[in-house]
Scaffold this motif. Structure first.
Motif, PDB file in Angstrom:
ATOM      1  N   ASN A  22       0.332  -1.459  10.902  1.00  0.00           N
ATOM      2  CA  ASN A  22       0.785  -2.515   9.491  1.00  0.00           C
ATOM      3  C   ASN A  22       0.498  -1.718   8.336  1.00  0.00           C
ATOM      4  OD1 ASN A  22       0.810  -4.836  11.500  1.00  0.00           O
ATOM      5  ND2 ASN A  22      -1.393  -4.819  11.557  1.00  0.00           N
ATOM      6  N   PRO A  23       1.012  -2.487   7.034  1.00  0.00           N
ATOM      7  CA  PRO A  23       0.946  -2.011   5.896  1.00  0.00           C
ATOM      8  C   PRO A  23      -0.599  -1.798   5.558  1.00  0.00           C
ATOM      9  CG  PRO A  23       2.241  -3.939   5.822  1.00  0.00           C
ATOM     10  CD  PRO A  23       1.706  -3.726   7.348  1.00  0.00           C
TER      11      PRO A  23
ATOM     12  N   ASP B  14       2.496  -0.072   1.757  1.00  0.00           N
ATOM     13  CA  ASP B  14       2.257  -1.390   1.576  1.00  0.00           C
ATOM     14  C   ASP B  14       3.791  -2.168   1.336  1.00  0.00           C
ATOM     15  OD1 ASP B  14      -0.405  -1.300   1.590  1.00  0.00           O
ATOM     16  OD2 ASP B  14      -0.470  -0.425  -0.534  1.00  0.00           O
ATOM     17  N   THR B  15       4.568  -1.554   0.878  1.00  0.00           N
ATOM     18  CA  THR B  15       6.032  -2.017   0.744  1.00  0.00           C
ATOM     19  C   THR B  15       6.866  -1.314   1.301  1.00  0.00           C
ATOM     20  OG1 THR B  15       6.386  -1.619  -1.562  1.00  0.00           O
ATOM     21  CG2 THR B  15       5.140  -3.551  -1.163  1.00  0.00           C
TER      22      THR B  15
ATOM     23  N   PRO C 223       5.853   4.767  -1.113  1.00  0.00           N
ATOM     24  CA  PRO C 223       6.172   6.008  -0.444  1.00  0.00           C
ATOM     25  C   PRO C 223       5.034   6.194   0.757  1.00  0.00           C
ATOM     26  CG  PRO C 223       4.843   6.638  -2.486  1.00  0.00           C
ATOM     27  CD  PRO C 223       5.334   5.170  -2.383  1.00  0.00           C
ATOM     28  N   TRP C 224       5.288   7.018   1.785  1.00  0.00           N
ATOM     29  CA  TRP C 224       4.255   7.266   2.622  1.00  0.00           C
ATOM     30  C   TRP C 224       3.323   8.327   1.957  1.00  0.00           C
ATOM     31  CZ3 TRP C 224       4.097   5.621   7.913  1.00  0.00           C
ATOM     32  CH2 TRP C 224       5.290   5.063   8.168  1.00  0.00           C
TER      33      TRP C 224
END
Length: 173
Positions: free
Chosen positions: A95-96, A117-118, A122-123
């Motif tokens: 999950n985010p 988160d979105t 970025p990762w």
């Protein structure tokens, strides 16, 4: 990707060069996550390897001893245990904001990808030092983090003493 070319310059030519997306698709469907392209590209190029006698990267098409999917499932179970969860900045999962375990080190560190988160975020990379409650968030992609590691910069794992003649890798048995 430019980062893969830089990684190859330091680490040497890959010899795995996997091109079938099926193992990734299966693992991503199971976990409910799409791994970042740079992580997939590096692992597809090199396969299941040990870098500098320290850092383990695994491919989802690897055999049972060194299979990314099995390792992730085992690590998710480990890090979800109540007494282990306190050692991370957020829960593990897909999950985010959660952390997905993707690599380990012989020196006791665990490497996580922080799920954005979105979709446009970025990762990032989180490294946890297994022998202490310490963890560090790196505001960089996996390829940027790996490149920093290979260059001998301190990204929690440090390769200078393990690879004094420069980075090297070997396939996991």
């Amino acid at each position: 990707m430019a980062a893969l070319a830089e990684i190859q310059t330091l680490l040497g030519e890959p010899r795995f060069n996997w091109s079938d997306p099926a193992p990734w698709i299966e693992l991503e469907q199971e976990l409910g996550i799409e791994f970042p392209a740079d992580f997939r590209e590096i692992v597809d190029a090199y396969g299941s390897i040990e870098i500098n006698g320290q850092l383990y990267l695994e491919h989802p098409a690897g055999h049972l001893l060194h299979n990314l999917g099995k390792t992730i499932r085992d690590d998710l179970d480990l890090w979800r245990e109540e007494d282990m969860a306190e050692f991370l900045p957020s829960p593990v999962g897909a999950n985010p904001g959660e952390l997905m375990p993707v690599a380990t080190a012989t020196t006791g560190e665990a490497v996580f990808l922080c799920v954005p988160d979105t979709p446009s975020s970025p990762w990032r990379v989180v490294v946890q030092e297994f022998d202490s409650p310490a963890w560090t968030l790196y505001e960089m992609t996996f390829s940027e983090w790996l490149l920093a590691y290979l260059e001998g910069r301190d990204v929690t794992l440090c390769s200078r003493n393990l690879a004094p003649d420069g980075p090297f890798w070997e396939f996991l048995p």
